[in-house]
Each structure stands twice: as C-alpha cells, then as structure tokens.
Design an enzyme around this catalytic site. Structure first.
Site, PDB file in Angstrom:
ATOM      1  N   TYR A   1      12.630  27.067   2.323  1.00 14.25           N
ATOM      2  CA  TYR A   1      14.257  26.976   3.285  1.00 14.25           C
ATOM      3  C   TYR A   1      13.851  27.234   4.798  1.00 14.25           C
ATOM      4  CZ  TYR A   1      18.843  27.109   3.530  1.00 14.25           C
ATOM      5  OH  TYR A   1      20.203  26.840   4.323  1.00 14.25           O
TER       6      TYR A   1
ATOM      7  N   ASP B   1       7.564  28.568  10.641  1.00 15.55           N
ATOM      8  CA  ASP B   1       9.022  29.414  10.308  1.00 15.55           C
ATOM      9  C   ASP B   1       8.781  30.703  10.317  1.00 15.55           C
ATOM     10  OD1 ASP B   1      12.137  28.036   8.325  1.00 15.55           O
ATOM     11  OD2 ASP B   1      11.772  30.366   9.093  1.00 15.55           O
TER      12      ASP B   1
ATOM     13  N   LYS C   1      17.704  35.257  13.410  1.00 14.94           N
ATOM     14  CA  LYS C   1      17.937  36.875  12.653  1.00 14.94           C
ATOM     15  C   LYS C   1      17.425  37.666  13.367  1.00 14.94           C
ATOM     16  CE  LYS C   1      17.572  34.716   8.151  1.00 14.94           C
ATOM     17  NZ  LYS C   1      18.245  34.417   7.595  1.00 14.94           N
TER      18      LYS C   1
HETATM   19  P1  KE4 Z   1      20.408  30.060   9.485  1.00 13.54           P
HETATM   20  O1  KE4 Z   1      20.466  28.622   9.349  1.00 13.54           O
HETATM   21  O2  KE4 Z   1      21.154  30.683   8.047  1.00 13.54           O
HETATM   22  O3  KE4 Z   1      21.046  30.846  10.607  1.00 13.54           O
HETATM   23  O4  KE4 Z   1      18.634  29.792   9.051  1.00 13.54           O
HETATM   24  C1  KE4 Z   1      18.398  29.736   8.144  1.00 13.54           C
HETATM   25  C2  KE4 Z   1      16.899  29.786   7.860  1.00 13.54           C
HETATM   26  C3  KE4 Z   1      15.553  29.436   7.764  1.00 13.54           C
HETATM   27  N1  KE4 Z   1      15.044  30.074   7.883  1.00 13.54           N
HETATM   28  C4  KE4 Z   1      14.042  30.573   7.016  1.00 13.54           C
HETATM   29  C5  KE4 Z   1      13.353  30.991   6.444  1.00 13.54           C
HETATM   30  C6  KE4 Z   1      16.026  31.487   5.958  1.00 13.54           C
HETATM   31  O5  KE4 Z   1      15.606  32.188   4.874  1.00 13.54           O
HETATM   32  C7  KE4 Z   1      16.923  30.909   7.407  1.00 13.54           C
HETATM   33  C8  KE4 Z   1      18.089  31.320   6.264  1.00 13.54           C
HETATM   34  N2  KE4 Z   1      18.129  32.360   5.463  1.00 13.54           N
HETATM   35  C9  KE4 Z   1      19.345  32.347   4.243  1.00 13.54           C
HETATM   36  C10 KE4 Z   1      18.785  33.176   3.153  1.00 13.54           C
HETATM   37  N3  KE4 Z   1      17.353  33.649   2.342  1.00 13.54           N
HETATM   38  C11 KE4 Z   1      20.199  32.844   4.596  1.00 13.54           C
HETATM   39  C12 KE4 Z   1      21.635  33.106   3.624  1.00 13.54           C
HETATM   40  C13 KE4 Z   1      22.822  32.470   3.650  1.00 13.54           C
HETATM   41  O6  KE4 Z   1      22.367  31.313   3.959  1.00 13.54           O
HETATM   42  O7  KE4 Z   1      23.946  32.589   3.657  1.00 13.54           O
END
Ligand code: KE4
Length: 432
Positions: free
Chosen positions: A144, A239, A267
């Site tokens: 993701y 990523d 993060k």
């Molecule tokens: P954000 O757009 O949520 O800041 O980041 C997206 C993203 C990109 N790459 C990786 C590897 C990620 O894990 C994420 C977002 N992680 C999720 C949890 N696995 C965020 C939690 C959520 O969607 O509320």
C-alpha cells in the site's frame, strides 16, 4: 471495560464524518465492535474518553517510535508554534530536516517535503514517469502506497481489510498502466520486465511489506529487482514510509544493502505531525519543479511545526543504542507471544523486522498477499478484543503492522505476553 463515552461520540461522529472516522481502518470494521475515542496519550500508553488506559502497539500507525508526547518533541513543537505555524516561504528548519535525511539515507541526494505518504508516492511516480518518459508502473499485491488512484490495485492495508481489491471511483484508464505482481516473486517481475521493460517507468515497493501484516523480502528479491531496474533503465522506488528510520536509522535500504533511485518517507520524519517526503538521485530529482518539467507543490509542505517535530525525533533516534533497544524489546515481545500461542495450541506465524511485527493467525508461511489472506481474521478479531479488555491495543486489523516504541518498558512487554495467553485462548476457543 466501560466505553460508554466512546459509543456516544461514535454515534455523534457518524452524523458528520463518513463512517465516523477520518481513515477507514480506524472504524474497527475488520474486528467488529466500535472504535475507541482517544483523549490523550503519553509514553507507551493511550487513554480513551472513558478513562481506560492501553499499552499501544499501533503508535499512530508508525510515527510514534519515541512513544507518545515525548517531552523533547512536545517542547520543540511548542517552541516552533510560538514563532507561527506556517509561512508558505522557505525556513531554516526545512533545510535542517533535509540535511538530516540526506545524511541518514545516502541514496537521497535531494529531498522534497510533502504532507503525507500518499502525496509522496503520487509525486515520486509522476517524477519517475516524467524522468523516463514512460507510463507503465509495477507495484506488488498487498503493498500500500497511500490512496493514489493509479495504485489502488490489490492495495494492502485498508483495501485488504475491506476485501476490496480495487477502489470505486478509479477510472479504468488510471490503472491501465499499473501492473501488480505477487510480492517476493522475482520470477514474475523478470517475466514482465523482459517483455515490457522499455515501457516501464518505475517499480515501487515496500522493501519490507507492512500493509498485509509484516512480510520481509525473501533472499535475493530486492537485489534482483535492483538488477532488473538498472538493466532496463527503470526507476526503483522504495516506499519507506513505514520502514524509514523504523527498522534502522538508514531505513530498510541500509539493512538489506540495496540502493533505490528514489525513496518515499513519512510517519516518523514528522514526529507525529502530518508529513511525507520523496527524494533520491540528484539527476532524477532535478526533473521536479521549479528545476524541471514535473510539477509538484503543497501549501503546507515543510511547515515549521512538522519540521521541528521531525528534527527532534531524528536527533533522538540517531543516538547510540536506540535500535538495539528497539530490537531487544521487540524480540522479547514476539518470542514471548509465540511461546504463549504454542502453549495454547493455536497455529500462528510470527514475523518481525526490528520493532515492527505481526502475528498471522495461520500456520504459515506468509510470503505474499495471497498467503497473508489465508489468515483466520475471525480468530484475529477475538484476539484483538480480548487483548483490548486486558488493556492492550493492537491494530484493529490482521493486515497491519504492530509497532514497539522506545517508551515501551519491560513491564509493558511482560504484561502483554502474559495477556496474550488469554488472547490466544479466546481466538482458539471462539469466545471473545
Ligand atoms: P499516508 O498518506 O497515510 O500518510 O501514507 C500512506 C502510506 C504510504 N506507504 C506506506 C508503506 C504506508 O503504510 C502508508 C500508510 N499506512 C497506513 C497503515 N498501514 C496508514 C493508516 C491509515 O490508512 O489510516
């Protein structure tokens, strides 16, 4: 455990916010029940609006590696806030955080700040396409990279939790150029690249998959992809939104010794405030506006509060012993829980890299999205709720990572291991 106020707030929230949440996974739909509304957090614990405290292994999905409300980070944010929250103009703080990142991750020669991992992924892909003048991209099932239209194909995390392989609202021609392959299947990548290599702009992947539970790369997988990208002029994007500064100060790329062309971060580098970043080879990054023809922008990109929180967080993480402490704590936790599961007699497959970990409710092995999906999500749900009742907060989905912070004490870890016997019993016997 009394959660009346959370229930009231959830009812209210649903009047104004879709599903009562601002991000789907928070809605507890994968585990049942209702979400807890959190009032405050400190160190290894979060506290809900009914006053219940929980040892927290979500850590806001990764950013809070120091623990919640770290005094130095709070003080730094307060200092920054007293000088104003955003100017829409360059600041010294952005230069400082960029310097820290480029020093920590040598493959990042230039870095651009944004406000989320999604924005970083979206921008990095546009950059790779602009730099190579190619359109096709390869991603991996279960990985993701945020809710980028063209990537919501077999996405992990939320999409997997809801069992939606694609998202509504993404026009066919947005995903026409996206090829999604099984994680850890180098043969599949070789097969596609040997036929279409010259048309592929980039391969984007999580060097350690963290959105279908935690799945490490198998021996040779990352190295093989690196070789193929070099051979065909494909931009390799790691990523590291989860793994950056999590599994090592230099991220997963330092752990496995594989150098991507671009890296996306998020993060941890924002210390709990909204942040994202993409960076890499100077030659590629110089294709980004205002230097080059790939447009990208953001009102709050590099804002002083997030920069200050990130700088303070990285300074603490760069200290000696940090990653050894995280490694030792997470090893104790996962080995203790594995032993508890074996004693109860419930099949589990446990994975861990540094301080991110996952217990899959199945025999295993789990090496990709298809095998991850064989997990017994009902068992996971019963485990989750039993642990919650014991005051321990894991991710409300089997397909997420658990995170240990520097604030978790050995008492927290021992309490979690002891409670996990109850959690595994409930999972096995079917009594939540
Ligand atoms: P954000 O757009 O949520 O800041 O980041 C997206 C993203 C990109 N790459 C990786 C590897 C990620 O894990 C994420 C977002 N992680 C999720 C949890 N696995 C965020 C939690 C959520 O969607 O509320």
């Amino acid at each position: 455990m009394e959660t009346k106020r959370s229930q009231e707030l959830f009812a209210q929230a649903q009047r104004y916010i879709p599903g009562g949440v601002n991000s789907p996974v928070r809605a507890f739909r994968a585990v049942g029940g209702h979400p807890l509304f959190i009032q405050r957090a400190a160190g290894s614990r979060i506290y809900d609006v009914d006053g219940n405290g929980y040892i927290d292994y979500v850590g806001s999905w990764g950013p809070l590696i120091l623990g919640h409300a770290h005094p130095q980070v709070v003080a730094a944010i307060q200092r920054a806030a007293r000088n104003g929250s955003s100017y829409g103009a360059p600041t010294e703080l952005e230069v400082e955080l960029a310097r820290l990142i480029t020093e920590a991750v040598p493959s990042i020669e230039l870095v651009r700040m944004v406000n989320s991992g999604t924005e970083a992924a979206m921008s990095a892909i546009r950059l790779a396409r602009g730099y190579t003048r190619r359109s096709k991209i390869i991603k991996f099932d279960g990985c993701y990279h945020g809710h980028v239209d063209g990537l919501l194909v077999q996405a992990g995390s939320g999409a997997t939790t809801f069992g939606i392989p694609d998202s509504l609202g993404v026009p066919e021609d947005y995903t026409r150029n996206t090829i999604s392959l099984p994680y850890n299947d180098l043969g599949a990548v070789e097969e596609v690249v040997s036929k279409q290599g010259e048309e592929i702009a980039c391969i984007i992947l999580e060097p350690i998959a963290g959105n279908m539970g935690v799945i490490p790369p198998q021996e040779g997988f990352l190295q093989g992809i690196r070789r193929l990208c070099s051979e065909y002029g494909i931009v390799l994007i790691f990523d590291e939104v989860i793994t950056g500064f999590r599994v090592a100060y230099g991220g997963a790329q330092s752990l496995y010794g594989v150098t991507p062309d671009l890296t996306i971060l998020g993060k941890i580098i924002g210390g709990g405030l909204p942040v994202g970043a993409f960076g890499g080879k100077r030659e590629i990054m110089e294709t980004i506006a205002p230097l080059g023809g790939v447009y990208q922008a953001g009102t709050l990109s590099g804002n002083p509060l997030a920069m200050m929180a990130g700088i303070e967080t990285l300074k603490i993480l760069s200290q000696e012993e940090t990653y050894r402490k995280l490694e030792e704590g997470a090893q104790r936790l996962t080995e203790g829980m594995k032993a508890a599961a074996e004693k109860v007699g419930i099949p589990t497959f446990s994975t861990r890299v540094g301080s991110c970990f996952c217990t899959f409710f199945q025999e295993g092995p789990v090496t990709d999205y298809a095998s991850a999906k064989r997990s017994d999500t009902q068992q996971y749900a019963r485990f989750f709720h039993t642990m919650l009742a014991e005051g321990i907060y894991f991710a409300p989905s089997q397909f997420e990572a658990g995170f240990l912070s520097l604030a978790h004490s050995s008492e927290d870890i021992e309490q979690t291991i002891a409670a996990s016997t109850k959690g595994f019993k409930a999972a096995l016997e079917g009594t939540p």
